[in-house]
Design an enzyme around this catalytic site. Structure first.
Site, PDB file in Angstrom:
ATOM      1  N   GLU A  44       0.661  -1.330   0.024  1.00  0.00           N
ATOM      2  CA  GLU A  44       0.139   0.085   0.066  1.00  0.00           C
ATOM      3  C   GLU A  44       0.845   1.288  -0.041  1.00  0.00           C
ATOM      4  O   GLU A  44       1.903   1.473   0.684  1.00  0.00           O
ATOM      5  CB  GLU A  44      -1.009   0.073   1.402  1.00  0.00           C
ATOM      6  CG  GLU A  44      -1.772   1.146   1.438  1.00  0.00           C
ATOM      7  CD  GLU A  44      -2.623   0.980   2.584  1.00  0.00           C
ATOM      8  OE1 GLU A  44      -3.585   1.641   2.899  1.00  0.00           O
ATOM      9  OE2 GLU A  44      -2.447   0.100   3.428  1.00  0.00           O
ATOM     10  N   LYS A 116      -9.359   2.571  -2.284  1.00  0.00           N
ATOM     11  CA  LYS A 116      -9.781   1.893  -1.029  1.00  0.00           C
ATOM     12  C   LYS A 116     -11.135   2.552  -0.730  1.00  0.00           C
ATOM     13  O   LYS A 116     -11.449   3.671  -0.554  1.00  0.00           O
ATOM     14  CB  LYS A 116      -8.485   2.170   0.050  1.00  0.00           C
ATOM     15  CG  LYS A 116      -8.598   1.689   1.481  1.00  0.00           C
ATOM     16  CD  LYS A 116      -7.410   1.900   2.062  1.00  0.00           C
ATOM     17  CE  LYS A 116      -7.469   0.969   3.412  1.00  0.00           C
ATOM     18  NZ  LYS A 116      -6.038   1.207   4.315  1.00  0.00           N
ATOM     19  N   CYS A 150      -5.418  -3.408   1.918  1.00  0.00           N
ATOM     20  CA  CYS A 150      -5.178  -3.481   3.664  1.00  0.00           C
ATOM     21  C   CYS A 150      -6.610  -3.664   4.250  1.00  0.00           C
ATOM     22  O   CYS A 150      -7.288  -4.743   4.348  1.00  0.00           O
ATOM     23  CB  CYS A 150      -4.624  -2.166   4.037  1.00  0.00           C
ATOM     24  SG  CYS A 150      -3.827  -2.278   5.711  1.00  0.00           S
TER      25      CYS A 150
END
Length: 268
Positions: A44, A116, A150
């Site tokens: 990330e 995200k 994540c």
């Protein structure tokens, strides 16, 4: 169908230095390709570092910016697909930033782009806008590849959405911090098992500003077993995504077939 050898780069790179991080990515791609990998995944926000604070406004780039073009050249030079995280500047909405990940094909063409959806912590909530598309997919060597970032993988509904959409390999560039070691050690293998897919989880490592990243990157299979796992330090680990094993595992573990969606409506 042949297996897709997949390499996970565990590194935090150089904070705020995209050029240095592209060099690290290039070197990792060379090592991965030499080992027969067809896909390399970096963590990330790999291109800039995670603990960049207000520098994010300066370091963010469009999806087709100079760093994306540099990654495309790396992919072509070494003949493998490359996935990586970076801060994205939306060119159509002034001032809007996303925590994004992109997958570039071995021919240098962009294959998938993901923003995200579940932001974590004060830093992300302050600077980023959440994405609104849960399932993003592409095909690499006959394997259906999905993307998330994540914290997204810690929501079971997110991964189940990918399973229902036919994802075979879920790429998860990550910046996981202490004391959340349970995520790579237990949650990720269980997610792979309960959804009958592979998960490639590539983490940052070591101290960075106020953060302490834990490493432990892993390629988990549909049997809940890690095909490759890193320790705490800088590493490049490699494992195979085997479509034949995946098909056999799905036949043996029919979770998706045996679901009863009518019972789950109250969840959402």
């Amino acid at each position: 169908m042949p297996a897709l050898r997949t390499a996970l780069l565990q590194s935090s790179g150089e904070l705020g230095d995209a050029a240095a991080n592209l060099k690290i990515l290039d070197e990792a791609a060379a090592r991965a390709a030499a080992a027969g990998a067809g896909l390399l995944l970096a963590p990330e926000l790999f291109l800039t570092g995670y603990a960049i604070g207000a520098d994010i406004a300066r370091l963010a780039e469009p999806a087709d910016g100079p760093s994306a073009r540099a990654v495309a050249a790396i992919a072509v030079r070494h003949g493998l697909a490359v996935g990586y995280g970076y801060p994205e500047r939306d060119t159509e909405r002034h001032g809007v930033l996303y925590n994004s990940a992109q997958l570039i094909g071995a021919d240098g063409a962009p294959l998938a782009h993901y923003r995200k959806t579940h932001l974590f912590g004060d830093f992300e909530l302050r600077w980023f806008t959440p994405g609104d598309l849960a399932v993003v997919q592409a095909e690499v060597d006959g394997i259906t590849v999905g993307m998330m970032i994540c914290y997204d993988v810690e929501f079971p509904e997110n991964v189940r959405a990918h399973a229902l959409a036919g994802t075979d390999l879920l790429l998860v560039p990550t910046a996981l911090m202490h004391p959340a070691e349970i995520v790579p050690q237990s949650v990720v293998p269980v997610r792979a098992f309960e959804n009958q897919l592979y998960i490639a989880y590539a983490n940052r490592t070591g101290p960075e500003g106020a953060f302490e990243f834990v490493g432990l990157s892993a390629l988990a299979g549909p049997d809940g077993v890690a095909r490759a796992r890193a320790g705490r330090g800088e590493d490049l680990v490699i494992g195979d995504v085997d479509p034949d094993f995946l098909a056999a595992s799905r036949a043996e573990n029919p979770y998706l077939r045996d679901r009863r969606p009518g019972l789950y409506g109250p969840l959402v």
